[in-house]
Design a protein around this motif. Structure first.
Motif, short mmCIF file in Angstrom:
data_model
loop_
_atom_site.label_atom_id
_atom_site.label_comp_id
_atom_site.label_asym_id
_atom_site.label_seq_id
_atom_site.Cartn_x
_atom_site.Cartn_y
_atom_site.Cartn_z
N ALA A 115 -0.45 0.53 4.25
CA ALA A 115 -1.02 0.38 5.60
C ALA A 115 -2.44 -0.17 5.53
O ALA A 115 -2.84 -0.97 6.39
CB ALA A 115 -0.99 1.72 6.32
N GLU A 116 -3.20 0.26 4.54
CA GLU A 116 -4.58 -0.22 4.41
C GLU A 116 -4.62 -1.67 3.98
O GLU A 116 -5.49 -2.44 4.41
CB GLU A 116 -5.33 0.67 3.42
N ARG A 117 -3.67 -2.09 3.13
CA ARG A 117 -3.64 -3.49 2.70
C ARG A 117 -3.16 -4.40 3.83
O ARG A 117 -3.67 -5.51 4.01
CB ARG A 117 -2.72 -3.63 1.48
N ARG A 118 -2.17 -3.91 4.61
CA ARG A 118 -1.64 -4.72 5.72
C ARG A 118 -2.58 -4.74 6.92
O ARG A 118 -2.55 -5.67 7.72
CB ARG A 118 -0.29 -4.14 6.19
N GLY A 119 -3.36 -3.67 7.07
CA GLY A 119 -4.21 -3.57 8.23
C GLY A 119 -3.54 -2.95 9.43
O GLY A 119 -4.05 -3.03 10.56
N ASP B 160 2.44 -9.74 -1.62
CA ASP B 160 1.25 -8.93 -1.92
C ASP B 160 1.60 -7.60 -2.57
O ASP B 160 0.72 -6.79 -2.84
CB ASP B 160 0.48 -8.70 -0.62
N GLY B 161 2.89 -7.34 -2.81
CA GLY B 161 3.31 -6.11 -3.47
C GLY B 161 3.56 -4.95 -2.55
O GLY B 161 3.76 -3.83 -3.02
N GLY C 84 3.20 1.37 -0.92
CA GLY C 84 3.92 1.82 0.26
C GLY C 84 5.13 2.67 -0.07
O GLY C 84 5.86 3.08 0.84
N VAL C 85 5.34 2.97 -1.37
CA VAL C 85 6.44 3.83 -1.81
C VAL C 85 5.84 5.08 -2.44
O VAL C 85 4.92 4.98 -3.27
CB VAL C 85 7.36 3.11 -2.82
N GLY C 86 6.33 6.24 -2.07
CA GLY C 86 5.79 7.48 -2.62
C GLY C 86 6.77 8.63 -2.50
O GLY C 86 7.98 8.43 -2.32
N HIS C 87 6.22 9.83 -2.58
CA HIS C 87 7.02 11.05 -2.54
C HIS C 87 6.41 12.01 -1.52
O HIS C 87 5.43 11.69 -0.85
CB HIS C 87 7.07 11.71 -3.92
N PHE C 88 6.99 13.21 -1.41
CA PHE C 88 6.45 14.21 -0.49
C PHE C 88 6.58 15.59 -1.12
O PHE C 88 7.28 16.46 -0.62
CB PHE C 88 7.19 14.15 0.85
#
Length: 605
Positions: free
Chosen positions: A322-326, A402-403, A272-276
């Motif tokens: 988002a995919e892991r949380r649903g 869950d990380g 859930g952490v990234g760049h742009f």
């Protein structure tokens, strides 16, 4: 075929011309001699103007006119004309693809091939000649001459604007040269500054590609989708991750760009952490916020490089929280008060979200704006629902069991966040050159001279990764689209053998900060000795700010918000050393707004 090794064979060349960037010129007072030795044939260029080996670097072609003693076979009436490059070092393993008949289409010209090139004093060039002894007779065969230029192997690391401009420049002049473009990130050259418009759904990936998608095939470019992990400058090879075969080069351009600066805090690599910055960052951010690409799908073959990358690649695909949380992200956060940060904020706003925006400094983008200018931008962000947090020091990014990232922790509190964009700048993408023996500066930029050559012969650098000299004598990269474009054009000419210089012009840039136009030119926020800042704020039907920097009575910089300005006019005035009074009288000559926007009326304080 057996090598001709009889030292007694010496053949005169009646005349030889060198094609240089300044045009053809006669170089030898006496006839040049093509002489066979034990293992090679030496072509000795006795140039009375050479002054050592330096002139050899300017050699583009060496044209051998009819050589006495060489009989052409059958009806072939053409003589091979060799083109050799004075700073190349070819090993025997590469000689097989240098057969002269491959360049002329004729099989019966003695199969001259480039075997080994030694860069010596007096421009000594070593050529291997493989032929049957019977091809040499004491006769001269007359006939029409045909020009043949030995194809160079050009390798360009990076298919961004710098790399592509260089490739186009080379292809424009040399249709037969072998040009390889290496890109881990994408199949096609695209406009990085337009990624935010793809995210917001205003453009598709195809819309931000300046060239047609058949450009590689049409222009004869070879595409390599892999991560470059090293350069062997002795063997002249580029190596790749994933076990892919190395690619050999005669001249190399490194235009590998920049990579996002990683976060130094605990949790910076959490899900859930990234760049742009990259296409892969765009993919991650879209999936966190939109659940997938926003318009017309993704770019072609987005994951082609996935099996041939290293773990430190800036182009790796990230796991999506988002995919892991649903569920999609509901409370994004952006860290870093610069251009990358505000773009990440703006696209979150277009998605209907209210992001946190964490800025370490006292005001937004202090490298470019003063407090009054920045206050207007911060106010406008707040009007769009952005929660701007000034003077916040990040301490950690908290995660759940869950990380997945769940909060940003600063020196002032804890802020729930389920998607975090780290936008704290970029660094030159050059760590993969650590063992190449190419000089880097303390920022990681590739040190280049005024012609963009690195510390290694026939290796050049351009774009975000190149450390160039600035107006104050310091060296560091210029990380702008137009400077990368200009450097790419110079680098292309260097790959061709020309000797242009990269002359860094007057700085300029223009962007949109939320919905506020911004134009800058010249030296702004440099704290020059004796500088003065003239400031005017316009309120009413149009809101704008105008800041003009002067030094020694002359205008040296402009910082303009709220209106559109023609940067070419502003930079010309700086170069013409106009006074403040003169500029204020003519300021509307630089206006770039439509006719519906009223003219700016300024008053001297």
């Amino acid at each position: 075929m057996e090598a001709l090794d009889d030292p007694s064979h010496t053949f005169e060349v009646p005349q030889t011309l060198l094609e240089t960037p300044r045009g053809p010129r006669q170089v030898a007072k006496d006839p040049l001699r093509l002489r066979s030795g034990e293992n090679d044939v030496g072509l000795f260029l006795d140039d009375p103007d050479a002054g050592g080996a330096g002139v050899a670097r300017d050699v583009l072609e060496v044209e051998l006119l009819p050589i006495r003693g060489h009989r052409l076979q059958d009806d072939d009436r053409h003589l091979a004309i060799l083109a050799v490059q004075a700073s190349m070092h070819h090993d025997a393993g590469r000689a097989k693809d240098r057969l002269a008949h491959e360049h002329t289409g004729h099989e019966g010209i003695g199969c001259i091939l480039l075997h080994e090139f030694q860069y010596k004093w007096r421009n000594t060039t070593m050529l291997q000649y493989e032929s049957r002894p019977r091809d040499f007779e004491e006769t001269v065969t007359a006939g029409p001459r045909r020009r043949m230029v030995a194809a160079m192997r050009i390798v360009i690391i990076g298919n961004g604007v710098a790399g592509m401009e260089a490739a186009l420049a080379v292809r424009n002049r040399e249709p037969s040269w072998d040009i390889t473009l290496v890109s881990e990130e994408s199949d096609h050259f695209f406009s990085r500054t337009a990624l935010m418009w793809v995210f917001s759904g205003q453009m598709s990936h195809r819309d931000i590609e300046p060239l047609e998608r058949d450009a590689y095939e049409r222009l004869g470019f070879r595409r390599v989708r892999a991560r470059a992990i090293g350069v062997d400058t002795e063997r002249r090879q580029v190596s790749f991750a994933g076990g892919q075969e190395p690619v050999a080069y005669d001249r190399l351009l490194i235009a590998s760009g920049s990579r996002p600066r990683p976060g130094p805090w605990p949790g910076s690599e959490a899900r859930g952490v990234g760049h742009f910055v990259t296409l892969q960052d765009l993919d991650w951010y879209e999936r966190e916020v939109h659940g997938g690409t926003s318009l017309a799908g993704g770019p072609p073959r987005p994951r082609l490089h996935a099996t041939g990358r290293s773990s430190d690649s800036p182009y790796r695909f990230r796991e999506v929280a988002a995919e892991r949380r649903g569920r999609l992200a509901q409370q994004p956060a952006v860290i870093g008060g610069g251009l990358i940060g505000i773009e990440a904020v703006e696209v979150a706003v277009t998605a209907g979200l209210r992001p946190h925006f964490f800025i370490r400094e006292e005001w937004f983008w202090p490298i470019a704006l003063d407090p009054k200018e920045a206050l207007w931008i911060s106010d406008r962000m707040a009007q769009h629902g952005v929660e701007v947090h000034l003077e916040h020091e990040i301490e950690a990014l908290d995660t759940d069991s869950d990380g997945n990232v769940v909060a940003v922790r600063t020196n002032r509190g804890r802020y729930p966040s389920d998607c975090v964009v780290i936008g704290i700048g970029v660094t030159p993408n050059t760590a993969w050159l650590a063992e190449a023996g190419i000089d880097l500066d303390d920022r990681g930029g590739i040190v280049v001279d005024e012609g963009l050559q690195t510390s290694v012969t026939d290796v050049f650098a351009a774009g975000d990764c190149a450390s160039v000299r600035w107006f104050d004598g310091t060296r560091r990269p210029e990380q702008l689209w137009y400077t990368a474009r200009d450097q790419g054009r110079v680098a292309g000419r260097r790959l061709l053998g020309d000797a242009p210089r990269y002359d860094r012009g007057t700085w300029y840039n223009s962007v949109k900060l939320m919905d506020i136009e911004y134009t800058t030119a010249g030296l702004v926020n440099w704290k020059l000795d004796g500088e003065e800042n003239w400031f005017f704020e316009e309120k009413g039907r149009v809101r704008s700010t105008t800041r003009i920097v002067t030094q020694g009575g002359h205008v040296v910089g402009f910082n303009m918000l709220g209106r559109r300005w023609d940067h070419s006019v502003l930079t010309r005035w700086i170069e013409e050393r106009r006074t403040l009074d003169w500029v204020l009288r003519h300021l509307n000559d630089a206006a770039f707004d439509t006719e519906l926007v009223p003219r700016l009326r300024v008053r001297r304080a």
